[in-house]
Design an enzyme around this catalytic site. Structure first.
Site, mmCIF file in Angstrom:
data_model
loop_
_atom_site.group_PDB
_atom_site.id
_atom_site.type_symbol
_atom_site.label_atom_id
_atom_site.label_comp_id
_atom_site.label_asym_id
_atom_site.label_seq_id
_atom_site.Cartn_x
_atom_site.Cartn_y
_atom_site.Cartn_z
ATOM 1 N N ASN A 70 39.618 50.411 34.377
ATOM 2 C CA ASN A 70 40.807 50.033 35.135
ATOM 3 C C ASN A 70 41.638 49.074 34.284
ATOM 4 O OD1 ASN A 70 42.725 49.353 37.020
ATOM 5 N ND2 ASN A 70 41.324 48.255 38.382
ATOM 6 N N LYS A 72 44.536 47.951 34.865
ATOM 7 C CA LYS A 72 45.331 47.060 35.727
ATOM 8 C C LYS A 72 46.762 46.946 35.193
ATOM 9 C CE LYS A 72 41.179 44.767 37.329
ATOM 10 N NZ LYS A 72 40.533 43.515 37.760
ATOM 11 N N HIS A 154 40.647 48.557 45.927
ATOM 12 C CA HIS A 154 40.303 47.476 45.003
ATOM 13 C C HIS A 154 40.609 46.130 45.650
ATOM 14 C CE1 HIS A 154 40.266 44.921 41.429
ATOM 15 N NE2 HIS A 154 39.593 45.882 40.829
ATOM 16 N N GLU A 156 41.979 43.520 44.700
ATOM 17 C CA GLU A 156 43.326 42.985 44.493
ATOM 18 C C GLU A 156 44.331 43.633 45.429
ATOM 19 O OE1 GLU A 156 41.927 42.215 39.952
ATOM 20 O OE2 GLU A 156 43.281 43.893 40.381
ATOM 21 N N GLU A 224 32.131 46.158 43.886
ATOM 22 C CA GLU A 224 32.690 45.107 43.051
ATOM 23 C C GLU A 224 32.726 43.794 43.839
ATOM 24 O OE1 GLU A 224 35.538 46.694 39.764
ATOM 25 O OE2 GLU A 224 36.555 46.841 41.677
ATOM 26 N N GLY A 230 36.870 39.530 37.028
ATOM 27 C CA GLY A 230 37.748 38.758 36.164
ATOM 28 C C GLY A 230 37.386 37.295 36.044
ATOM 29 N N SER A 270 33.151 42.001 35.866
ATOM 30 C CA SER A 270 32.876 41.372 34.568
ATOM 31 C C SER A 270 31.810 42.115 33.767
ATOM 32 C CB SER A 270 32.489 39.901 34.754
ATOM 33 O OG SER A 270 33.557 39.159 35.309
#
Length: 314
Positions: A70, A72, A154, A156, A224, A230, A270
């Site tokens: 991904n 992003k 996701h 985000e 996730e 991140g 990560s």
């Protein structure tokens, strides 16, 4: 594959805190380290008895190893040209499905220059057919430009943009109905893990997908944990495995044993070239959804090739 159960029991009791609080409503309440080990021992299928050798070990599901990158909101034409070149020259294990999700504006560039060995995914899609929806990308547009997959749910999108479980479920149903594969993301925030709600959150998110879709044939589930995305923090292999086996058991109980076996459950948070091999050894981890490390061609190739950690000599 033989496992030393004595030392593992103490590891589990120390590392699997925060998954779920004891409650009379829970079928698998884990009140102490002994019951926790018994639960994991049966669920993860740990055994000290010998098994006949096979080509791939530590893989509970029957699906092919899957690694997604991904990208992003990262990259320029020049940096993506370099990344694609690195990917094209990388030697990738053949028994892995590999997918990358570039920013929308670069999908055409990537599709036209990337090896057919690697498929293309969108990072998001609209809930229905395109139209007067400023800033959105439709499933039809993704298909037209050559994408085979789309990432939905996701964290985000959930926690920054504000998409809720039901909306994400509807998006997944529409994408599947139009022939796109769906990488369906689930995962808990740090405060949810610390308050013992990991399973509850993941199961609620899974249920929203289950309520909306008619088939799981083209769905890959990506667990996730939000606290690991991140941040540089990563779930330990045993922490990730504990959630993955719970997700597979949820599918078995709420959908079917066949879906539980066929559906690939991949880990994200990560993941990098240094930790992927140990994570890949876990029985219910069927691959990875990679963020920052997918922007580095050689490192992403290392993660793809971590499938070899599951292999044993015949």
């Amino acid at each position: 594959m033989a496992v030393a159960s004595t030392s593992l029991a103490s590891q589990l009791s120390a590392q699997f805190s925060g998954l779920r609080r004891t409650s009379p409503k829970l079928d698998h309440s884990l009140s102490n380290s002994q019951s926790l080990f018994q639960h994991v021992n049966s669920s993860i299928r740990l055994t000290s008895s010998p098994k006949p050798p096979r080509g791939v070990v530590a893989m509970a599901g029957s699906g092919k190893f899957f690694v997604g990158g991904n990208w992003k909101c990262n990259g320029t034409k020049d940096s993506i040209t370099k990344l694609v070149s690195d990917l094209n020259s990388a030697k990738l294990e053949t028994d892995v499905d590999v997918v990358v999700a570039p920013p929308f504006v670069y999908i055409d560039q990537v599709k036209n220059t990337l090896s057919d060995r690697i498929e293309i995914s969108g990072q998001n899609s609209w809930v229905g057919k395109g139209g007067a929806f400023t800033g959105e990308i439709s499933v039809e547009q993704l298909k037209d430009i050559g994408a085979k997959w789309v990432i939905l749910g996701h964290s985000e999108r959930r926690h920054v943009i504000g998409e809720d479980d039901q909306f994400i479920g509807k998006k997944a149903a529409y994408a599947l109905s139009e022939g796109l594969g769906v990488i369906a993301c689930i995962g808990e925030k740090l405060e949810e893990r610390e308050s013992g709600k990991t399973f509850d959150v993941c199961f609620q998110q899974l249920k929203a997908f289950a309520d909306a879709v008619s088939s799981w044939d083209n769905i890959v589930i990506a667990y996730e944990p939000v606290w690991a995305i991140g941040t540089g923090k990563v779930a330990t292999p045993l922490q990730a495995q504990e959630v993955h086996v719970a997700v597979r058991d949820w599918l078995k109980k709420n959908i079917s044993a066949e879906v539980a076996s066929k559906t690939r459950i991949i880990y994200g948070g990560s993941v990098n070239g240094g930790n992927c091999a140990e994570l890949a050894k876990q029985e219910d981890i069927d691959g990875f959804l990679v963020g920052g490390a997918s922007l580095k061609g050689p490192e992403f190739a290392t993660i793809v090739n971590s499938v070899t950690s599951k292999k044993v000599a015949a």
